[in-house]
Write a protein that holds these residues in place. Structure first.
Motif, PDB file in Angstrom:
ATOM      1  N   ASP A   2     -30.373  31.910 -38.710  1.00  0.00           N
ATOM      2  CA  ASP A   2     -29.462  31.932 -37.565  1.00  0.00           C
ATOM      3  C   ASP A   2     -28.819  30.574 -37.313  1.00  0.00           C
ATOM      4  O   ASP A   2     -27.649  30.475 -36.972  1.00  0.00           O
ATOM      5  N   ARG A   5     -26.106  29.912 -39.596  1.00  0.00           N
ATOM      6  CA  ARG A   5     -24.947  30.711 -39.260  1.00  0.00           C
ATOM      7  C   ARG A   5     -24.154  30.060 -38.143  1.00  0.00           C
ATOM      8  O   ARG A   5     -22.924  29.986 -38.158  1.00  0.00           O
ATOM      9  N   ARG A   6     -24.938  29.536 -37.144  1.00  0.00           N
ATOM     10  CA  ARG A   6     -24.278  28.893 -36.024  1.00  0.00           C
ATOM     11  C   ARG A   6     -23.507  27.648 -36.511  1.00  0.00           C
ATOM     12  O   ARG A   6     -22.373  27.404 -36.152  1.00  0.00           O
ATOM     13  N   LEU A   9     -20.381  28.621 -38.070  1.00  0.00           N
ATOM     14  CA  LEU A   9     -19.320  28.995 -37.137  1.00  0.00           C
ATOM     15  C   LEU A   9     -18.696  27.761 -36.492  1.00  0.00           C
ATOM     16  O   LEU A   9     -17.497  27.673 -36.297  1.00  0.00           O
ATOM     17  N   LYS A  10     -19.590  26.811 -36.155  1.00  0.00           N
ATOM     18  CA  LYS A  10     -19.074  25.600 -35.517  1.00  0.00           C
ATOM     19  C   LYS A  10     -18.071  24.900 -36.436  1.00  0.00           C
ATOM     20  O   LYS A  10     -17.002  24.493 -36.036  1.00  0.00           O
ATOM     21  N   GLY A  13     -14.925  26.764 -36.594  1.00  0.00           N
ATOM     22  CA  GLY A  13     -14.146  26.597 -35.365  1.00  0.00           C
ATOM     23  C   GLY A  13     -13.439  25.257 -35.344  1.00  0.00           C
ATOM     24  O   GLY A  13     -12.237  25.179 -35.097  1.00  0.00           O
ATOM     25  N   ALA A  17      -9.380  24.572 -35.320  1.00  0.00           N
ATOM     26  CA  ALA A  17      -8.681  23.810 -34.287  1.00  0.00           C
ATOM     27  C   ALA A  17      -8.017  22.588 -34.912  1.00  0.00           C
ATOM     28  O   ALA A  17      -6.863  22.282 -34.648  1.00  0.00           O
ATOM     29  N   MET A  20      -4.798  22.917 -36.850  1.00  0.00           N
ATOM     30  CA  MET A  20      -3.556  23.158 -36.107  1.00  0.00           C
ATOM     31  C   MET A  20      -2.982  21.874 -35.543  1.00  0.00           C
ATOM     32  O   MET A  20      -1.798  21.743 -35.353  1.00  0.00           O
ATOM     33  N   LEU A  21      -3.873  20.934 -35.260  1.00  0.00           N
ATOM     34  CA  LEU A  21      -3.401  19.719 -34.597  1.00  0.00           C
ATOM     35  C   LEU A  21      -2.319  18.985 -35.390  1.00  0.00           C
ATOM     36  O   LEU A  21      -1.215  18.839 -34.896  1.00  0.00           O
ATOM     37  N   CYS A  24       1.320  20.828 -35.807  1.00  0.00           N
ATOM     38  CA  CYS A  24       2.420  20.703 -34.856  1.00  0.00           C
ATOM     39  C   CYS A  24       2.598  19.262 -34.417  1.00  0.00           C
ATOM     40  O   CYS A  24       3.688  18.754 -34.301  1.00  0.00           O
ATOM     41  N   GLY A  25       1.439  18.600 -34.170  1.00  0.00           N
ATOM     42  CA  GLY A  25       1.502  17.270 -33.584  1.00  0.00           C
ATOM     43  C   GLY A  25       2.188  16.281 -34.509  1.00  0.00           C
ATOM     44  O   GLY A  25       2.994  15.468 -34.071  1.00  0.00           O
ATOM     45  N   GLU A  27       4.463  16.455 -36.523  1.00  0.00           N
ATOM     46  CA  GLU A  27       5.905  16.507 -36.619  1.00  0.00           C
ATOM     47  C   GLU A  27       6.588  15.913 -35.402  1.00  0.00           C
ATOM     48  O   GLU A  27       7.802  15.869 -35.367  1.00  0.00           O
ATOM     49  N   THR A  28       5.770  15.497 -34.371  1.00  0.00           N
ATOM     50  CA  THR A  28       6.408  14.979 -33.168  1.00  0.00           C
ATOM     51  C   THR A  28       7.603  14.207 -33.635  1.00  0.00           C
ATOM     52  O   THR A  28       7.488  13.107 -34.168  1.00  0.00           O
ATOM     53  N   ALA A  29       8.724  14.818 -33.432  1.00  0.00           N
ATOM     54  CA  ALA A  29       9.878  14.344 -34.152  1.00  0.00           C
ATOM     55  C   ALA A  29      10.167  12.898 -33.820  1.00  0.00           C
ATOM     56  O   ALA A  29       9.912  12.439 -32.718  1.00  0.00           O
ATOM     57  N   LYS A  30      10.660  12.235 -34.802  1.00  0.00           N
ATOM     58  CA  LYS A  30      11.140  10.871 -34.590  1.00  0.00           C
ATOM     59  C   LYS A  30      12.656  10.949 -34.464  1.00  0.00           C
ATOM     60  O   LYS A  30      13.305  11.832 -35.013  1.00  0.00           O
TER      61      LYS A  30
ATOM     62  N   LEU B  12     -15.610  29.813 -28.541  1.00  0.00           N
ATOM     63  CA  LEU B  12     -14.697  29.459 -29.625  1.00  0.00           C
ATOM     64  C   LEU B  12     -13.318  30.053 -29.394  1.00  0.00           C
ATOM     65  O   LEU B  12     -12.292  29.375 -29.483  1.00  0.00           O
ATOM     66  N   LEU B  23      -0.571  23.574 -27.764  1.00  0.00           N
ATOM     67  CA  LEU B  23       0.307  23.248 -28.881  1.00  0.00           C
ATOM     68  C   LEU B  23       1.597  24.042 -28.814  1.00  0.00           C
ATOM     69  O   LEU B  23       2.672  23.543 -29.132  1.00  0.00           O
ATOM     70  N   GLN B  26       3.771  22.514 -26.465  1.00  0.00           N
ATOM     71  CA  GLN B  26       4.290  21.265 -26.985  1.00  0.00           C
ATOM     72  C   GLN B  26       5.395  21.490 -28.010  1.00  0.00           C
ATOM     73  O   GLN B  26       6.378  20.770 -28.052  1.00  0.00           O
ATOM     74  N   TRP B 104      12.029   5.723 -33.328  1.00  0.00           N
ATOM     75  CA  TRP B 104      11.774   6.126 -31.938  1.00  0.00           C
ATOM     76  C   TRP B 104      11.042   7.462 -31.903  1.00  0.00           C
ATOM     77  O   TRP B 104      11.328   8.339 -32.711  1.00  0.00           O
ATOM     78  N   ARG B 106      10.483  10.949 -30.384  1.00  0.00           N
ATOM     79  CA  ARG B 106      11.397  11.842 -29.696  1.00  0.00           C
ATOM     80  C   ARG B 106      10.694  12.479 -28.507  1.00  0.00           C
ATOM     81  O   ARG B 106       9.613  13.043 -28.651  1.00  0.00           O
TER      82      ARG B 106
END
Ligand code: SF4
Lengths: 727, 170
Positions: A2, A5-6, A9-10, A13, A17, A20-21, A24-25, A27-30, B12, B23, B26, B104, B106
């Motif tokens: 068990d 298994r935990r 999963l951790k 998880g 997460a 994904m960061l 999207c993050g 690309e914080t456009a310049k 989870l 996100l 954002q 810069w 954005r």
């Protein structure tokens, strides 16, 4: 357990997460400003540049939307007489040539054995001197195979090769050589005509695929639209005669299936009826020659040989001669036979009989503009094959390739590979690593056309010359092929340097245009005219004056076509047809074109074998089964697609896939049906007879995975289940 | 044990949902409390104290869909003649000397499916501050509004502008 298994999963998880960061993050456009502002560029505002599309031989006018120095979108140039603002899928997808990840990024030399496909970078200077010294070492032995480049570049290539006593071949598999040869026989004219579809009232087409890839597809597509819907008083009628229901046939009012290779005979029968029923406009002097030829043919024998019923032949003839402006055209499968030229001569004769030459709705001949050094004859496959053998020109010599890919377009049965193997040095100027370039020793990559200067003289249609300008800064360390040849001329010195003394290709193009304008309007300031041509995308006249024909040639032969492979062993006719998006394979490295569904079967991203459902069932072949197609010269395997538009004894496969090189989107995908072809030639034109090989089929017992966009397959299946499968 | 697994799974799912949501918010409209720019540029100093017109630097706004950031060259037209340098202006000089653009960060970004043009809004008589707030009083530049669809629609309604979908989504 068990616990583990935990933990698992951790970890999962966190991984989810975390993944994904940055997604999207990150690309914080310049906002990247210019260091120095460019006067002509306002960020966010598009600049449009006029240029010429070079994705096929038509040369449509384009305008390119450029933002912040990047080409974003291409549209048709509304002013250009050829395409009037329209553009085909290939033109649209040319952006994917520009941004193609598999472009050659700088000069390369072979690393390893020839043909192994391994290359390493070489500095430009060294590459140039290797090329030029090889040319100097082989005086008189150099051969250049180039795609047709009507305009300044053709002049440059021809002059260069002539001065170094080499040979240049302008070659392109879809060059419609038989049409040129036939027009010479029928009309005594060397250039391609304009078919005035827009004003035709009755179009009789023998296999001409003018709605997919014939001559100038955008031009004819638009003209066809006007023929059908552009006139309030009449909707032009259109009959397509051909063995297989092509996209063009599917658009016709009536499709007349015919036995492959007998199209010329049908034209002869129609011609005979026109004469017999006294409906010809032929001048009296010419008439006897026609009568003499037609006399030896009987309609019922022709009906028998062509598989077209006698009543149908009579109906076609009557429809044709009673129409106000009838037009007969031929091409595609009708001309890609061993009797291609004769067939087209017989079709031309129909136009001569009803006298529609240089009439609205008929055939019109516009002399190409008198642009300097533009004419360069396009050769057929035979001319290339003559290069073979130890005694022949190309052996122990320098073989150069400019955007021609004979190792893909010529069937292996022609053994053209020999020419590559025997050459001392193979040089390619292609921007892409296609099959032929992969056999090169030295690659001096050209810019992509959107990065280059150039021009394109339109043949037929209307007198026009498109002017191409770079719309973006070259992306890689490539050089315009014109500069390379001028540079080589300079290194050679002597006569060739004298004849080609321009410092760079841009200057040469400009000077050619200066000459052109000077001759047309002596004394006019050139600068203003040049700028106008750049803005407009070239020079053209709205409508030329047609030139009159110098002869009215009667047909001289109407032999049925020859086929390779005995009927017993190889029971099927075989027709490889240029695919709508990929043409002769050039489009295969553009994902947009790969995902363009074939208009008739909706297949994307692959090859397929079109078989009449009845035939398929006889062989126990379900749709998607892998089938082996075997000719006397080779075999291919591809999945079956039921195609009721094929007669039961014809197998068709699209050309364009089956690349062994040419980048990640093309390589190893599908099969190349040209590999099956026999080296049969239409003698008068020297063109390969693509439709002249017979095949048989075999079950493999395996399933293929063709991707059909129309997954339900309703259209095809309904036909099959309802028992209407027979064409 | 099984209960634990259940709770863990629930946590989870919730966790992923929260991160996803954040996100998502954002990516449709950048959300950053404050800017962390490569150079601590102050709108308060330039637009407030020095009273430089917005459009002097954001030259695109009048003629283009995008307002655009000034070229390094434009910064230098003034900064080249300044006698005293601060650590921040030294950074600017370094970019200029290296012929490098300033990357810069954005702050305002609309998703690709929205077509917004500065030009039209200025033509209609709006001031920069109507949407961007009083940047001349901000040393660092946060977002003044959400720039989400509801916010646009509100304004369009108040001003009688078009509410057709195709006005912005085409
Ligand atoms: S027909 Fe298509 S590919 Fe050919 S030149 Fe015109 S737009 Fe380009």
């Amino acid at each position: 357990m068990d616990l583990k298994r935990r933990d698992f999963l951790k970890v999962v998880g966190l991984g989810a997460a975390g993944s994904m960061l940055p997604g999207c993050g990150g690309e914080t456009a310049k906002l990247i400003p210019y260091v120095l502002p460019d006067e002509e560029i306002v960020p966010g505002v598009a600049n449009w540049y006029a240029s010429v599309c070079r994705e096929c031989e038509a040369g449509c006018g384009i305008i390119v939307r450029v933002m912040e120095g990047r080409a974003r979108k291409i549209e048709g140039n509304p002013d250009h007489p050829l395409n009037r603002g329209k553009l085909c899928a290939l033109g649209q997808a040319s952006l994917q040539g520009l941004y193609n990840p598999d472009r050659i990024r700088g000069p390369l030399q072979r690393d390893g054995e020839r043909g192994e496909g391994r290359f390493k970078p070489i500095p430009w200077e060294e590459a140039m001197s290797r090329w030029v010294s090889a040319l100097q070492k082989h005086p008189g032995g150099a051969v250049l195979i180039s795609r047709p480049v009507p305009g300044t570049l053709a002049g440059l290539f021809s002059t260069f090769m002539k001065e170094i006593s080499g040979t240049v071949f302008f070659y392109e598999p879809s060059a419609e050589r038989p049409l040129r040869a036939a027009n010479r026989k029928s009309f005594g004219i060397d250039f391609l005509p304009d078919y005035d579809l827009a004003n035709t009232t009755y179009l009789l087409s023998f296999g001409a695929p003018f709605l997919s890839h014939w001559l100038s597809p955008v031009h004819f597509g638009a003209a066809y639209g006007r023929m059908r819907q552009g006139r309030p008083e009449v909707r032009g009628r259109f009959v397509q005669v051909e063995p297989r229901l092509s996209l063009t046939a599917a658009s016709a009012d009536r499709w007349v299936p015919i036995r492959p290779g007998t199209e010329g005979l049908l034209a002869v029968a129609i011609g005979r009826l026109i004469l017999e029923e006294g409906r010809t406009n032929l001048p009296r002097g010419d008439r006897s020659r026609f009568e003499k030829f037609y006399a030896s043919f009987s309609i019922d024998r022709i009906a028998n040989e062509t598989g077209v019923a006698e009543e149908e032949i009579v109906r076609l003839a009557r429809e044709f001669y009673t129409a106000a402006s009838p037009l007969a055209i031929g091409g595609g499968i009708a001309s890609e036979q061993t009797n291609g030229t004769d067939t087209l001569v017989a079709i031309n004769a129909l136009n001569l009989l009803v006298g529609n030459i240089n009439r609205p709705g008929g055939i019109r001949f516009f002399r190409p503009s008198d642009f300097p050094a533009s004419s360069a004859e396009v050769v057929g496959e035979q001319a290339l094959l003559d290069l073979k053998g130890p005694s022949k020109k190309a052996s122990r010599s320098v073989l150069m390739l400019y955007q021609a890919n004979p190792l893909y377009t010529l069937p292996p049965s022609t053994q053209f590979r020999q020419v590559f193997e025997e050459a001392d040095l193979v040089v390619s100027f292609s921007p892409f690593l296609d099959e032929s370039t992969a056999m090169a020793d030295l690659i001096l990559p050209d810019h992509f056309f959107l990065e280059s200067w150039g021009d394109h003289v339109t043949e037929g249609i209307a007198p026009a010359a498109g002017l191409a300008q770079p719309v973006v800064i070259p992306r890689y360390d490539t050089r315009p092929v014109g500069d390379l040849f001028l540079g080589a001329a300079n290194r050679f010195g002597g006569g060739v340097k004298e004849r080609l003394s321009w410092t760079d290709y841009r200057t040469m193009v400009r000077e050619q245009w200066r000459d052109f304008f000077d001759r047309r309007q002596p004394g006019q300031p050139f600068e203003a005219a040049w700028v106008e041509a750049l803005q407009k995308g070239g020079w053209w006249k709205p409508e030329g004056k047609p030139v009159s024909i110098s002869q009215r040639g009667a047909p001289s032969a109407a032999e049925p076509a020859r086929f390779e492979g005995s009927e017993k062993e190889f029971p099927f006719y075989f027709y490889p047809f240029p695919s709508m998006g990929l043409h002769y394979g050039q489009g295969a490295n553009r994902p947009w074109l790969q995902e363009l569904p074939d208009p008739m079967t909706t297949v994307v991203w692959g090859s397929w074998v079109e078989i009449n459902p009845k035939t398929a069932q006889e062989y126990g072949l379900a749709e998607r089964d892998l089938v082996r197609v075997i000719s006397p010269y080779g075999e291919i395997e591809a999945p079956v697609v039921y195609f009721p538009g094929n007669p039961p004894d014809l197998i068709s496969v699209p050309i364009g896939q089956g690349h062994r090189a040419y980048g990640r989107y093309a390589e190893g995908r599908g099969v190349n049906p040209l590999a099956l072809l026999a080296p049969l030639i239409d003698a008068p034109s020297g063109a390969l007879a693509t439709g002249a090989t017979r095949v048989r089929i075999e079950r493999t017992g395996r399933k293929g995975r063709p991707v059909l966009v129309d997954q339900t397959g309703q259209g095809t299946r309904r036909h099959t289940e309802g028992g209407e499968g027979e064409a | 044990m099984r209960k634990w697994v259940g709770v863990l799974l629930a946590l989870l799912v919730i966790g992923v949902a929260i991160i996803w949501g954040a996100l998502y918010a954002q990516s449709t409209a950048d959300f950053m409390g404050h800017d962390r720019q490569p150079i601590a540029f102050s709108h308060q100093r330039h637009a407030g104290e020095l009273q430089i017109d917005c459009l002097f630097c954001h030259r695109g706004a009048r003629i283009s869909p995008v307002a655009s950031v000034p070229s390094v060259y434009l910064c230098m037209t003034c900064h080249r003649s300044l006698k005293e340098q601060t650590p921040e202006t030294e950074k600017l000089l370094a970019y200029w000397n290296d012929k490098e653009p300033i990357p810069w960060v954005r702050l305002q970004r609309l998703p690709d499916f929205v077509q917004f043009t500065h030009e039209m809004h200025l033509d209609a008589g709006f001031q920069c501050a109507d949407c961007h707030g009083e940047v001349e009083r901000m040393s660092q530049t946060p977002r003044a509004a959400t720039f989400e669809m509801g916010w646009c629609i509100d304004c369009h309604e108040r001003n009688g502008a078009s509410l057709d979908c195709f006005t912005c989504h085409y």
